[in-house]
Motif scaffolding. Structure first.
Motif: not given
Ligand SMILES: Nc1ncnc2c1ncn2[C@@H]1O[C@H](COP(=O)(O)OP(=O)(O)O)[C@@H](O)[C@H]1O
Ligand SMILES: [Mg+2]
Lengths: 272, 471
Positions: B27, B30, B32, B51-58
């Motif tokens: 992103f 950054f 991810a 942990p939260s923010g490690c990229g799982k949702t991504t």
């Molecule tokens: N659309 C986006 N733009 C910029 N950064 C993003 C975006 N989506 C996610 N991130 C960043 O990518 C990292 C991983 O996010 P995410 O996959 O949501 O984490 P998780 O689900 O593990 O908590 C985070 O640091 C988040 O800030």
């Protein structure tokens, strides 16, 4: 409830009197028996009857209605699209400039909007009439629609659209089947707002109208220059009525959706 | 067991359903997801844990098609899907926020995807009813999403994402909004549904217990990278790094320097099976014996009912208390004298002369001055001379009042006792200030009552109970 102090009560009634006394006078005198506007001679609805026998007024009403419906529909479509793009498209180059430009007509003096449109229509050789008023009204009411709709869209959960895509919708189908039904109250109130704005407008309509198209505000304005007649009062009362209904419906629509949701949620909590 | 174990990842002929090949996602500047490779097999219940923010949702959003990838390939059934839009993928997602359509009834929500497929009405009816039954939501079919509770919404979201019978179902923290009890129930429901439908599930969670419960395999993530992919028991018993050991469950960490074990120690006799059993569960026996003795002692002391008592019991109490033989008996705690007596009787039963044979080989970890090194027979001799971290789970550490016959034993003082109902955790401070957690199963009500705050105690663990991790 806290009781009003003497001071509060006075300032409140003064304020409301300032706002509504002229209109109340107008409404009252529209039911005046006498032809003389300032002399009360008893209650009568005869001026309303006379109004509906006057072909010129009926023509003007018809033009106004056409202009209102067409311009507000067009403005709603364009305004919703603009709002959707500005809220959804994320960060693109010049986004701030675009959103600024959408809102600029809100504060632009009407005289300038009217004049510039007139120059444009003359420039491209468009005959002035109903079409040019519709275009002019669309231009200025579109930004009102886009303000109303975009404020709804910013609180709209993006993942609903993604869920629709995930379940097999194309981007347009997702908008039609999910986004639009949910933001419908905002879109409808945007339409009503655009319609009342079009109904009210005198300045821009006067700039862009031709001899064939006279709207009610233009008609009233030119008639009043020859002297105020009870007929005009009756017409204005009708306009006030329509505008009031439009504005109230618009705000009720937006409010009721929210209230209904809260009530249902409370019910669900109690049932659980 | 006759049943073959489900482990397609160990079978080289099996083709993965999903394959991430050196996938990256950036992103802006950054990163991810960082050059990540991963395979997921059909019918797996795969958990992404981190942990939260490690990229799982991504990761999920890349699988569903909502994020374009910045580098690498994602393959589904061997086909590259990076360029396929979300509405064309045989993948469905259950959203973290459920994303139920508020303007449609539960029934219409579930039917939504089927209608988009252009299925005929009879098929849709049948399929939606099946999904409603599966998730036990049939009664609520006509309600709107805001008229049902959070747990019910979660089930509707699941039904909706399963309705199209996707090859792959993605679940993004599906149970995050539920309270603990409901969450546990739902975990088992999810496993049941996954088994019934045979769908491949990928679940995202930051709750390690949840991942351990539901998953066939777990990928532990850290800042856009995968640290370890393994079955839950392997992740727990054989973490490959301090990060994983620390992230999953409770752990004691000792950092130090590894040295190969001297040969003369390796000359000890071959370990026996009985020894291994003793090594993993000696304190249970001891604790059990303690309590059995104590219980018999208290049972003898119980007063017997007299005639009036018998009459009262027969006429009145039996009706609602049930037969006396099966009625639960509450025992008063034994007096300290009784405990001491029980322990004294038990003590000679342990052969003092036969010191336990310690498995040969492995390494020693020098972790503190003035403390004997930790014996780790399962440590890899290749790490000799390097900085390592010795990791051991609290439940593998025993606690005793006297020095135990264990390969590793250290003296310390009880600082804190956390009573958690089924288990107790003792926080013991060793002579050099290191805090060690030791856990006891409260199998009997009175087990280990004799150890209390400020007591001088010994902690001990076997030579194979811990894991040596390279720093
Ligand atoms: N659309 C986006 N733009 C910029 N950064 C993003 C975006 N989506 C996610 N991130 C960043 O990518 C990292 C991983 O996010 P995410 O996959 O949501 O984490 P998780 O689900 O593990 O908590 C985070 O640091 C988040 O800030
Ligand atoms: Mg997330």
């Amino acid at each position: 409830m806290k009781r009003f102090s003497w001071f509060n009560a006075t300032s409140l009634s003064l304020g409301f009197a300032f706002l509504y006394l002229p209109m109340i006078l107008l409404v009252v005198y529209s039911f005046n028996e006498s032809r003389l506007v300032t002399v009360w001679a008893g209650f009568s609805t005869k001026w309303y009857g006379e109004l509906f026998r006057d072909q010129e007024f009926l023509d003007a009403a018809w033009v106004t209605l056409k202009v209102g419906v067409f311009s507000s529909t067009l403005a709603t479509v364009l305004g919703t699209m603009a709002a959707y793009v500005l809220v959804r498209a994320g960060r693109f180059h010049g986004r701030t400039l675009f959103s600024g430009m959408i809102y600029a007509p809100l504060v632009m003096p009407e005289v300038i909007t009217g004049l510039s449109l007139l120059l444009l229509f003359i420039g491209i050789g468009l005959d002035r009439g109903v079409l040019t008023i519709v275009l002019a009204h669309t231009t200025f009411s579109m930004c009102y629609v886009s303000v109303v709709v975009s404020s709804r869209l910013t609180s709209f959960d993006r993942s609903l659209e993604e869920a629709a895509l995930d379940l097999g919708c194309s981007a347009f189908a997702a908008f039609r089947l999910v986004t639009l039904p949910i933001i419908a109250p905002a879109v409808i109130s945007g339409w009503l707002l655009a319609f009342t704005l079009s109904l009210d407008d005198l300045v821009i309509a006067s700039f862009t109208t031709g001899p064939s198209a006279t709207t009610l505000p233009i008609k009233i304005f030119s008639a009043v220059r020859l002297g105020v007649s009870p007929q005009i009062n009756a017409l204005s009362t009708l306009l006030i009525g329509i505008v009031t209904i439009g504005v109230i419906t618009a705000s009720v629509l937006t409010k009721r959706a929210a209230v209904a949701q809260v009530r249902d949620e409370q019910k669900a909590v109690r049932a659980a | 067991m006759a049943q073959t174990v489900f482990a397609p990842w160990t079978d080289p002929v099996q083709k993965p359903l999903i394959e991430f090949r050196n996938v990256s996602k950036r992103f802006g500047d950054f990163t991810a997801i960082d050059n990540l490779s991963l395979t997921i097999y059909e019918k797996e219940f795969f958990a992404l844990l981190g942990p939260s923010g490690c990229g799982k949702t991504t990761m999920m959003r890349m699988l569903a098609g909502f994020e374009t990838i910045s580098g690498g390939h994602i393959l589904l059934d061997g086909q590259e899907i990076s360029a396929v839009p979300p509405n064309k993928r045989p993948v469905n997602m259950m959203f973290q926020s459920y994303a139920l359509f508020p303007h449609l009834s539960i029934w219409d929500n579930i039917a939504f995807g089927l209608k988009r497929e252009g299925r005929d009405a009879a098929f849709i009816d049948e399929r939606v009813d099946e999904m409603l039954r599966l998730t036990r939501m049939s009664r609520f079919a006509r309600r709107k999403p805001h008229q049902i509770s959070g747990g019910q919404r979660q089930r509707v979201a699941l039904a909706r994402s399963l309705a199209k019978a996707p090859k792959l179902l993605l679940l993004d923290e599906p149970l995050g909004a539920l309270d603990r009890k409901l969450r546990e129930e739902t975990q088992f429901e999810l496993m049941d549904i996954q088994e019934k439908t045979g769908t491949t599930f990928v679940i995202v969670t930051h709750d390690q217990e949840e991942a351990m419960t539901v998953a066939s395999r777990i990928a532990v993530m850290d800042e856009g990278r995968i640290v370890q992919v393994d079955t839950p028991d392997q992740i727990y018993e054989a973490p490959n790094s301090v990060y994983v050991a620390d992230f999953i469950g409770d752990v004691n960490l000792f950092s130090g320097t590894a040295t190969a074990r001297p040969v003369d120690m390796a000359a000890a006799p071959e370990p026996t099976v009985a020894l291994d059993a003793e090594a993993t569960a000696p304190r249970h026996d001891a604790a059990l014996r303690d309590t059995v003795e104590a219980n018999t002692a208290t049972a003898q002391r119980l007063p017997a009912p007299d005639r009036k008592g018998d009459w009262l019991y027969d006429k009145l109490f039996r009706r609602f208390m049930g037969s006396r033989e099966t009625a639960p008996r509450r025992l008063p705690p034994p007096s300290p004298a009784e405990v001491a007596a029980a322990r004294a009787r038990e003590a000679p039963a342990r052969p003092a002369d036969s010191a336990p044979a310690i498995k040969p080989g492995g390494i020693l970890v020098d972790w503190a001055d003035g403390q004997p090194p930790i014996i780790a027979a399962n440590g890899d001799t290749a790490v000799a001379g390097e900085k390592v971290t010795f990791s051991i789970r609290p439940e593998k550490v025993t606690i005793d009042a006297e020095q135990p016959d264990r390969p590793n034993a250290y003296k310390g003082k009880v600082i804190d006792i956390a009573y958690l109902g089924n288990i107790s955790t003792f926080h013991v401070e060793l002579a050099n200030g290191t805090m060690v957690k030791a856990q006891m199963v409260n199998a009997r009500r009175l087990a280990n009552r004799h150890i209390t705050w400020e007591d001088e105690v010994w902690i001990g663990f076997s030579e194979t109970a811990g894991v040596v991790l390279k720093d």
